[in-house]
Motif scaffolding. Structure first.
Motif, PDB file in Angstrom:
ATOM      1  N   ALA B 198       8.867  84.808  88.147  1.00 45.71           N
ATOM      2  CA  ALA B 198       8.643  83.942  86.989  1.00 45.71           C
ATOM      3  C   ALA B 198       9.834  82.982  86.845  1.00 45.71           C
ATOM      4  O   ALA B 198      10.800  83.055  87.603  1.00 45.71           O
ATOM      5  CB  ALA B 198       8.471  84.784  85.732  1.00 45.71           C
ATOM      6  N   ALA B 199       9.717  82.083  85.878  1.00 47.59           N
ATOM      7  CA  ALA B 199      10.694  80.997  85.789  1.00 47.59           C
ATOM      8  C   ALA B 199      11.024  80.665  84.340  1.00 47.59           C
ATOM      9  O   ALA B 199      10.288  80.992  83.412  1.00 47.59           O
ATOM     10  CB  ALA B 199      10.129  79.757  86.475  1.00 47.59           C
ATOM     11  N   ILE B 200      12.162  80.010  84.182  1.00 47.53           N
ATOM     12  CA  ILE B 200      12.536  79.397  82.900  1.00 47.53           C
ATOM     13  C   ILE B 200      12.394  77.880  83.091  1.00 47.53           C
ATOM     14  O   ILE B 200      12.999  77.311  84.009  1.00 47.53           O
ATOM     15  CB  ILE B 200      13.992  79.721  82.508  1.00 47.53           C
ATOM     16  CG1 ILE B 200      14.273  81.230  82.528  1.00 47.53           C
ATOM     17  CG2 ILE B 200      14.339  79.112  81.140  1.00 47.53           C
ATOM     18  CD1 ILE B 200      13.618  82.049  81.436  1.00 47.53           C
ATOM     19  N   LEU B 201      11.621  77.260  82.243  1.00 44.96           N
ATOM     20  CA  LEU B 201      11.484  75.799  82.315  1.00 44.96           C
ATOM     21  C   LEU B 201      12.570  75.146  81.466  1.00 44.96           C
ATOM     22  O   LEU B 201      12.806  75.553  80.326  1.00 44.96           O
ATOM     23  CB  LEU B 201      10.100  75.380  81.818  1.00 44.96           C
ATOM     24  CG  LEU B 201       9.789  73.870  81.810  1.00 44.96           C
ATOM     25  CD1 LEU B 201       8.301  73.628  82.079  1.00 44.96           C
ATOM     26  CD2 LEU B 201      10.190  73.183  80.513  1.00 44.96           C
ATOM     27  N   SER B 202      13.208  74.133  82.048  1.00 48.28           N
ATOM     28  CA  SER B 202      14.200  73.378  81.267  1.00 48.28           C
ATOM     29  C   SER B 202      13.890  71.887  81.350  1.00 48.28           C
ATOM     30  O   SER B 202      12.922  71.491  82.006  1.00 48.28           O
ATOM     31  CB  SER B 202      15.613  73.681  81.780  1.00 48.28           C
ATOM     32  OG  SER B 202      15.744  73.318  83.140  1.00 48.28           O
TER      33      SER B 202
END
Lengths: 489, 489
Positions: B198-202
């Motif tokens: 999974a990912a963190i969107l910035s």
């Protein structure tokens, strides 16, 4: 002899002389043994933890401590119980609770100034920062290291060391060229070539922290890593030795050779992509796993052969407990490591290095707002100076040898403790028990008897007392451990 | 009126009343304007920095500070110069240098105890930690947030928030199931399914720190990111607005709609893989980029629609300078964010949250040795209490409005400063200059005139004064800025 007189005598004896008891000098009112007033955990402790738990995750807590009543090697809880503490805030208390010299530093004008005016150290360093470093953190630097980068925790120390390694690795590859347009563009997409696809190699069962880069090198237990994204970096086996080491020389040599061969194979598979390896002198969270000086010397030789940096993680092993100031001094390396990271007992954190190129060619690359903390560097200075003044590294070595001898006897009597290790590594001693459940019961039973003690790995008990832990404390520890073993049956 | 008398008057006026000058009350001997004794940087400063540079990378340094002689809004260097400081250790000094109340806290027995006995907070919390939190960090909690996880820096605050998000995301996907054997095995290889993909969107131009996870979400400048491995996480555009906002309402609305559409597209592309988004209320390092409350409300709506967590990074914007205690209060969100991170002006760091599931279902997952620092929580408490006592958030709002007005006039007179922003965000004000070189020259020229001031983004000047920055200081700032502009020609 009154306690007060004892303290004065010790102070009068001063530097260099072997003191009867540094602990007694520091802590005239340190208890002679645990003081138990309630069941463990006590009612107030349970109530406090439940309340705190509503706002802060403290489900890992053993009891609510009263640090005002803690003294020397004894930690107090809110119920008035005082435990002999051989866990010491996960190996972080160097000079005992409420050490008078640390308190003096804590109450100094220099400390108040550092706390009230916390600087962005790389932009507006205080005029006295260099002196604070040189009298403390740098005076303690491992052989061959003259520079330091200061940070805030062990994880942070390791990650900043990794960054130095990656920047160095890329600069070597790039030569004298400037960043290419493609690098400048791709890095903003988190893609190669601007973002690196190089790696840090770590060892099975190693622990190097819990932030995203450091956690990618941590290989201790699934629960430390599950559900967190990780870089697909390589690992190599760490020797599984048999203890006591002197009885299994041939088998252990073979095991270390197997690991070295495997290590070299991984390096060859990854070709030039490995920027650095990171390794603990004694794998601590992973179960207090030892390896021989010759294993580490061979590792060093291979890193030099393949032009890979070597980072020694002394976050848990450093600052005296192993019977040397830095545990890797036990190896007598012919070439020092490239970086050594530290934290815990120094309170301050960071990494040492010598190679000028480990400082990036441009500023603002190894950079952040605080870049360390002068208030912690002040504590580190006092820790270092007191260790020197009272020969506390030697104390760890001799007390450790004494304690190991007593535990060896105990191990002979009680078959439930085995694989005793740490014969020549000061108080950095551990042993195994037959199962995880049994080990946990032993820790709980010991705490009920007034001994605060920690585990590591799957089935190990680890000792991490302060540096003012002495034979008299070792006697109390062994007595309680024996009683706990009896109760477990 | 003597300074002493002035201070006594202010103290006597006490809580709740609008004071003539909080700065004068705290700092009766604060200079009325900069004191310049040497060329800038002075000879002693240069010498000190050269010496320190031999052991610690300080190539980003502007001068060597003397924090004993620094007072209120004025920072002193080793040459005896005193600068009006509107950079304040990269937005970190809340109550002015050598604030008497912070010094009182720094010299307290509670502080000495916290420093001398630094606990592993999640294992052996001090019995007073809850009270310290409740009177300080938690009393300041944003609306809708009742729990806190304490950390050591802004990067650390963001990364621990990311970990909470990933663990929550995985738990949601896993349901009530326990970890599978495949997860337990793969995670030790840093591979899915045990390690998360999974990912963190910035957002483009966002800055969230420099450790490996936080740096993967930082999108400010290549130099912050080059040569460091990064997770291939998604980003979305942040609006490029035209200033002053009230003159470009239609264009700006269109730009924000474009960014929202793009944001939703990225979310759809990544399907359920985005654990959280992270965003600053005002992008600080990236150039002081603003967006409208309705933009943030729409983002919040989209995160709710797609069941993605929203992390608001208030590391630089939080704790009063924006004219609200938390800058995201300017948005009037209908549903609060899921996590809010903080550091800098609080000295202590960490993240707030409300959702009980953001505390992992098992202990030892969100965990590390120290889990924060009581000595910093004590400072944070005093910062919060003084802000409340002297209405310092309101001071930032009114002083900011006054300063903005004066800068608006200056901007009308000097075409080299434009895109002035921060009309309604307290002292969180910035403007652009025609080039990076021109901006840098302006910063240097200002420092020579006794104004310590910082840049951000490519061509911006940012103001980050303390919370005791008042109209009289604003006057000095504007006078010097004008003189520097004249000299630049």
């Amino acid at each position: 002899m009154t306690k007060l007189w004892n303290a004065q005598l010790c102070t009068a004896l001063g530097r260099g002389l072997r003191l009867q008891s540094t602990a007694a000098a520091y802590f005239p009112s340190e208890p002679a043994s645990p003081v138990l007033k309630t069941t463990i955990p006590g009612p107030k402790s349970s109530e406090r933890l439940a309340e705190l738990g509503k706002v802060f995750d403290n489900r890992a807590a053993y009891f609510a401590a009263n640090y005002y009543n803690s003294i020397g090697n004894y930690i107090a809880d809110v119920d008035g119980n005082q435990y002999l503490d051989v866990y010491a805030q996960i190996a972080s208390i160097a000079l005992g609770y409420n050490n008078p010299e640390i308190l003096k530093t804590a109450k100094s004008d220099q400390m108040a100034n550092a706390l009230a005016n916390r600087p962005a150290l790389a932009c507006f360093p205080s005029s006295d920062y260099q002196q604070i470093l040189e009298d403390g953190i740098l005076a303690a630097a491992p052989k061959g290291m003259s520079k330091v980068w200061t940070a805030l925790s062990g994880s942070d120390a390791n990650e900043t060391a990794f960054k130095a390694a990656f920047i160095y690795h890329a600069a070597k590859k790039r030569g004298n060229n400037t960043f290419s347009p493609k690098e400048l563009e791709s890095v903003m997409q988190n893609l190669v070539p601007g973002a690196s696809d190089a790696a840090i190699l770590s060892f099975e069962k190693g622990f190097h922290g819990r932030l995203f880069g450091s956690l990618s090198t941590t290989r201790s237990k699934p629960i430390h890593k599950l559900d967190i994204p990780a870089f697909n970096w390589p690992k190599a086996p760490f020797p599984s030795l048999k203890y006591p080491l002197d009885q299994f020389v041939t088998e252990n040599k073979k095991e270390e050779e197997r690991c070295l061969a495997e290590f070299e194979k991984v390096i060859q598979q990854w070709s030039t992509q490995i920027a650095a390896i990171i390794i603990e002198p004694i794998q601590s969270e992973g179960g207090d796993n030892h390896a021989s000086p010759s294993f580490f010397q061979s590792l060093r030789d291979l890193t030099l052969k393949y032009d890979i940096l070597m980072i020694v993680d002394e976050v848990q092993t450093g600052v005296g407990a192993s019977g040397k100031f830095w545990a890797h001094e036990h190896w007598n390396l012919t070439t020092p490591p490239d970086m050594v990271t530290f934290s815990k007992k120094f309170q301050a954190a960071g990494f040492y290095f010598a190679l000028p190129e480990l400082q990036p060619s441009l500023p603002f690359r190894q950079f952040n707002t605080w870049c360390g903390d002068p208030s912690k560097a002040l504590i580190a200075r006092t820790v270092y100076q007191e260790i020197s003044k009272y020969n506390l590294v030697e104390n760890a070595a001799t007390t450790g040898a004494y304690l190991y001898g007593k535990l060896e006897s105990l191990s002979g009597e009680y078959s439930s403790i085995f694989n005793l290790r740490g014969q020549s590594t000061g108080t950095f001693i551990a042993w195994d028990m037959s199962s995880s459940a049994k080990r946990d019961m032993f820790l709980i039973e010991s705490r009920k008897l007034g001994l605060n003690i920690g585990g590591c790995g799957d089935v190990s008990v680890r000792l991490r007392p302060t540096l003012v832990f002495e034979e008299k404390h070792a006697d109390v520890l062994v007595d309680i451990a024996e009683e706990a073993l009896k109760r477990l049956g």
